[in-house]
Structure formats: structure tokens, C-alpha cells
Design a protein around this motif. Structure first.
Motif, PDB file in Angstrom:
ATOM      1  N   ILE A  98       0.873  -1.170   0.000  1.00 26.24           N
ATOM      2  CA  ILE A  98       0.000   0.000   0.000  1.00 26.24           C
ATOM      3  C   ILE A  98       0.913   1.223   0.000  1.00 26.24           C
ATOM      4  N   GLY A  99       0.632   2.206  -0.846  1.00 26.77           N
ATOM      5  CA  GLY A  99       1.455   3.415  -0.861  1.00 26.77           C
ATOM      6  C   GLY A  99       0.660   4.580  -1.424  1.00 26.77           C
ATOM      7  N   HIS A 100       1.134   5.812  -1.381  1.00 24.22           N
ATOM      8  CA  HIS A 100       2.441   6.186  -0.836  1.00 24.22           C
ATOM      9  C   HIS A 100       2.311   7.342   0.163  1.00 24.22           C
ATOM     10  N   ALA A 101       1.060   7.629   0.599  1.00 24.46           N
ATOM     11  CA  ALA A 101       0.879   8.742   1.545  1.00 24.46           C
ATOM     12  C   ALA A 101       0.064   8.320   2.766  1.00 24.46           C
ATOM     13  N   LEU A 102       0.264   7.080   3.190  1.00 25.20           N
ATOM     14  CA  LEU A 102      -0.408   6.590   4.404  1.00 25.20           C
ATOM     15  C   LEU A 102      -0.141   7.510   5.587  1.00 25.20           C
ATOM     16  N   HIS A 103       1.071   8.014   5.660  1.00 23.51           N
ATOM     17  CA  HIS A 103       1.494   8.816   6.813  1.00 23.51           C
ATOM     18  C   HIS A 103       0.788  10.165   6.887  1.00 23.51           C
ATOM     19  N   GLN A 134       7.295   9.887   1.721  1.00 19.20           N
ATOM     20  CA  GLN A 134       6.686   8.656   1.200  1.00 19.20           C
ATOM     21  C   GLN A 134       6.546   7.622   2.307  1.00 19.20           C
ATOM     22  N   SER A 135       5.441   6.864   2.260  1.00 19.10           N
ATOM     23  CA  SER A 135       5.289   5.720   3.162  1.00 19.10           C
ATOM     24  C   SER A 135       4.750   4.534   2.374  1.00 19.10           C
ATOM     25  N   MET A 136       5.135   3.352   2.817  1.00 25.44           N
ATOM     26  CA  MET A 136       4.641   2.128   2.174  1.00 25.44           C
ATOM     27  C   MET A 136       4.420   1.063   3.243  1.00 25.44           C
ATOM     28  N   TYR A 137       3.355   0.310   3.067  1.00 21.03           N
ATOM     29  CA  TYR A 137       3.152  -0.896   3.874  1.00 21.03           C
ATOM     30  C   TYR A 137       3.413  -2.068   2.949  1.00 21.03           C
ATOM     31  N   TYR A 252       6.820  -1.680   7.408  1.00 23.89           N
ATOM     32  CA  TYR A 252       6.342  -0.328   7.091  1.00 23.89           C
ATOM     33  C   TYR A 252       7.573   0.521   6.817  1.00 23.89           C
ATOM     34  N   THR A 253       7.558   1.252   5.722  1.00 19.29           N
ATOM     35  CA  THR A 253       8.706   2.103   5.420  1.00 19.29           C
ATOM     36  C   THR A 253       8.267   3.560   5.326  1.00 19.29           C
ATOM     37  N   LEU A 254       9.173   4.402   5.767  1.00 15.38           N
ATOM     38  CA  LEU A 254       8.945   5.836   5.770  1.00 15.38           C
ATOM     39  C   LEU A 254      10.208   6.472   5.195  1.00 15.38           C
ATOM     40  N   HIS A 255      10.022   7.373   4.236  1.00 15.15           N
ATOM     41  CA  HIS A 255      11.183   8.041   3.642  1.00 15.15           C
ATOM     42  C   HIS A 255      11.163   9.531   3.979  1.00 15.15           C
ATOM     43  N   VAL A 256      12.309   9.993   4.435  1.00 20.30           N
ATOM     44  CA  VAL A 256      12.451  11.373   4.909  1.00 20.30           C
ATOM     45  C   VAL A 256      13.446  12.101   4.009  1.00 20.30           C
ATOM     46  N   ILE A 257      13.078  13.324   3.600  1.00 20.46           N
ATOM     47  CA  ILE A 257      14.027  14.158   2.848  1.00 20.46           C
ATOM     48  C   ILE A 257      14.274  15.453   3.613  1.00 20.46           C
ATOM     49  N   GLU A 258      15.366  16.111   3.260  1.00 19.93           N
ATOM     50  CA  GLU A 258      15.709  17.396   3.856  1.00 19.93           C
ATOM     51  C   GLU A 258      14.964  18.506   3.103  1.00 19.93           C
ATOM     52  N   GLY A 259      14.177  19.282   3.846  1.00 18.63           N
ATOM     53  CA  GLY A 259      13.391  20.351   3.224  1.00 18.63           C
ATOM     54  C   GLY A 259      14.237  21.461   2.648  1.00 18.63           C
TER      55      GLY A 259
END
Ligand code: FE2
Length: 281
Positions: A98-103, A134-137, A252-259
Motif C-alpha cells: 500500500i502506498g504512498h501517503a499513508l502517513h 513517502q510511506s509504504m506498507y 512499514y517504510t517511511l522516507h524522509v528528505i531534507e526540506g
């Protein structure tokens, strides 16, 4: 409230990944598994035949995938369907992820993704203005859970300068048999191999940046118990093999970027202005 010791940070910088066991409680893992099961139960697959594959030849870059950056969408395993289009297994055993804006769109995943512990960990990794992009289950279904070929996350979520970090939460035990992560220690220092872009005229394409091949025999398995968090540097080559076991391997994965970095406008994942990226606030 620091989450990481000096030794852990040093190890992360040297190896490009970090394994933190017991980062998530058993109850929190169970709550996410239950929420994902509920989302799948409510999902009507009629008309949706989007599969997920990282194999270059077969990657499905249809609109359902391309528009999923700011939505909750369901992607099937490659092996989910018979030739006549019917499902081989039940719906709940056919979904790859499931993706990509669950969070941002689901309250359970939203609060899991924004705990003070995760915010502090990300601050320890020297993010100044972190954004959850981005988030993915990922289900990694028993017997049919497909492989994810060797890749770097910056290929898919490129910023200038590169900044993406992957947070991979084991919601079930991950072993070689059920498709744990494998990573190339120190491989994050080798530079980015490709980018995955939106193509002019529709679809997507890979842009090769160098032809160096990764020594895949040097990847090591990251077998972890339920509740572990694996932190992955955006340039670290990693993969997961097929699940050949009768057990699932939910993550569950969560991806973080620098603003403060510039998010590339030709990255495959784009959002509408109606759902701007948020940090941990
Ligand atoms: Fe990845």
C-alpha cells in the motif's frame, strides 16, 4: 532527547545502515498490522490491476501508480493473477504493498510516523527541516512475495543535494526465508547509479548515471526480529529476495528528505498542492 549514540552514528556513517532492535513495541506493530488488514478489507479491487515490480522491463508505470504519491493505493503482487485475470489467492494474500501517503492520510499510520522517538532519531541524522515524503506498507506475502532488485532509494526520491533516508520498520520477524533486507556495507559511498524519472509523454524511465555494477555477492542479510528499525542511507545499495516461506514479512517504510534540499520535479513521485509535505509537527 538523543536516540543514537556516537558509536551508532559512526557505524551508520561507515556502513550506510543501522539496525535498532526493539525500536517499536509489540503493541504498535500489531496495531499497524491490524490497520493495514482493515484497509485491505475495505479496498475494492474491481478494475485495479496495478502490480508492483522493480524489474526494469516489467515495472508498471500506469496512472494508478504515478498518481499515488498523495494517495492511499494498493498494488498487487506480480504473481497474483491467473491468465484469465482472476486472483490466485485471496485479496489479502495478493497485495504487494500500500502506498504512498499513508502517513498523511491515515490517522493510525500518521501518528505512528510522527512519534517523538522517530523525530529525535531523524534530528540525530542531522536533518534540519525533515519532510516525510513517502510511506509504504509492504506485505511480502507467503510463497508469492516478489523480490525487490538491488537499488538505492535516492534513485526514486532524488533531491539536490541528495538527502533521502529510509526508515524500515519490521512489523514481523524478517529472515532470509521470508525475504529480509540485504545491504552492501559501505556501498553508500559509491555514488548514485541511476534516477527513476517521469518521462515526457507519459510513463517513467531510468536515467543511468554510471555503469559500475554492484558486487551483489558482498551484500549481507539484515535478519531482524519484529519491532526492529533499519535506517538506510539513500545511496546504500539494498534488495530483498522473494519470500519462499509460508510466513509473511510485513514491514512499514517511511522516507524522509531534507526540506532545505531541492526535490526534483522530474522524480516519479509528485504531490498536488492540496497535500503539501509535512515534517514531524
Ligand atoms: Fe529501498
Amino acid at each position: 532527547m538523543a536516540q543514537l549514540t556516537f558509536e551508532q552514528l559512526e557505524s551508520y556513517e561507515r556502513e550506510g545502515f543501522l539496525v535498532l532492535e526493539e525500536f517499536v513495541s509489540g503493541e504498535a506493530c500489531a496495531a499497524l498490522r491490524a490497520r493495514a488488514a482493515k484497509l485491505v478489507e475495505e479496498f475494492d479491487p474491481a478494475g485495479v490491476r496495478s502490480i508492483f515490480s522493480t524489474n526494469e522491463q516489467t515495472r508498471t508505470s500506469d496512472d494508478y501508480f504515478l498518481e499515488s504519491g498523495d494517495k492511499i493505493r494498493f498494488f498487487f503482487e506480480e504473481r497474483a493473477f491467473r491468465e484469465d485475470g482472476s486472483l490466485r489467492q485471496s485479496k489479502e494474500h495478493s497485495i504487494n504493498k500500500i502506498g504512498h501517503a499513508l502517513h498523511d492520510l491515515d490517522a493510525v499510520f500518521g501518528s505512528f510516523s510522527r512519534t517523538p522517538e522517530i523525530a529525535a532519531l531523524v534530528a540525530d541524522l542531522k536533518f534540519e527541516r525533515p519532510l516525510l515524503v513517502q510511506s509504504m506498507y509492504i506485505f511480502k506475502q507467503p510463497n508469492i512475495g516478489g523480490e525487490v532488485t538491488c537499488h538505492q532509494d535516492s534513485t526514486f526520491l532524488y533531491t539536490e543535494p541528495p538527502s533521502v533516508v529510509g526508515l524500515w520498520f519490521a512489523l514481523e520477524e524478517a529472515t532470509r526465508d521470508n525475504g529480509c533486507l540485504w545491504a552492501l556495507p559501505g556501498g553508500h559511498k559509491g555514488g548514485l547509479k541511476s534516477r527513476f524519472l517521469r518521462a515526457h509523454g507519459g510513463g517513467t524511465r531510468f536515467l543511468n548515471l554510471n555503469e559500475v555494477s554492484w558486487p551483489e555477492s558482498e551484500l549481507i542479510p539484515l535478519e531482524v526480529p519484529e519491532g526492529a528499525l533499519i535506517v538506510l542511507h539513500g545511496s546504500l545499495p539494498h534488495l530483498s529476495r522473494m519470500n519462499t516461506s509460508p510466513r509473511s514479512r510485513h514491514a512499514y517504510t517511511l522516507h524522509v528528505i531534507e526540506g532545505r534540499s531541492r526535490y526534483s520535479e522530474d522524480n516519479w513521485l509528485q504531490r498536488s498542492t492540496a497535500l503539501p509535505l509535512r515534517g514531524f509537527d
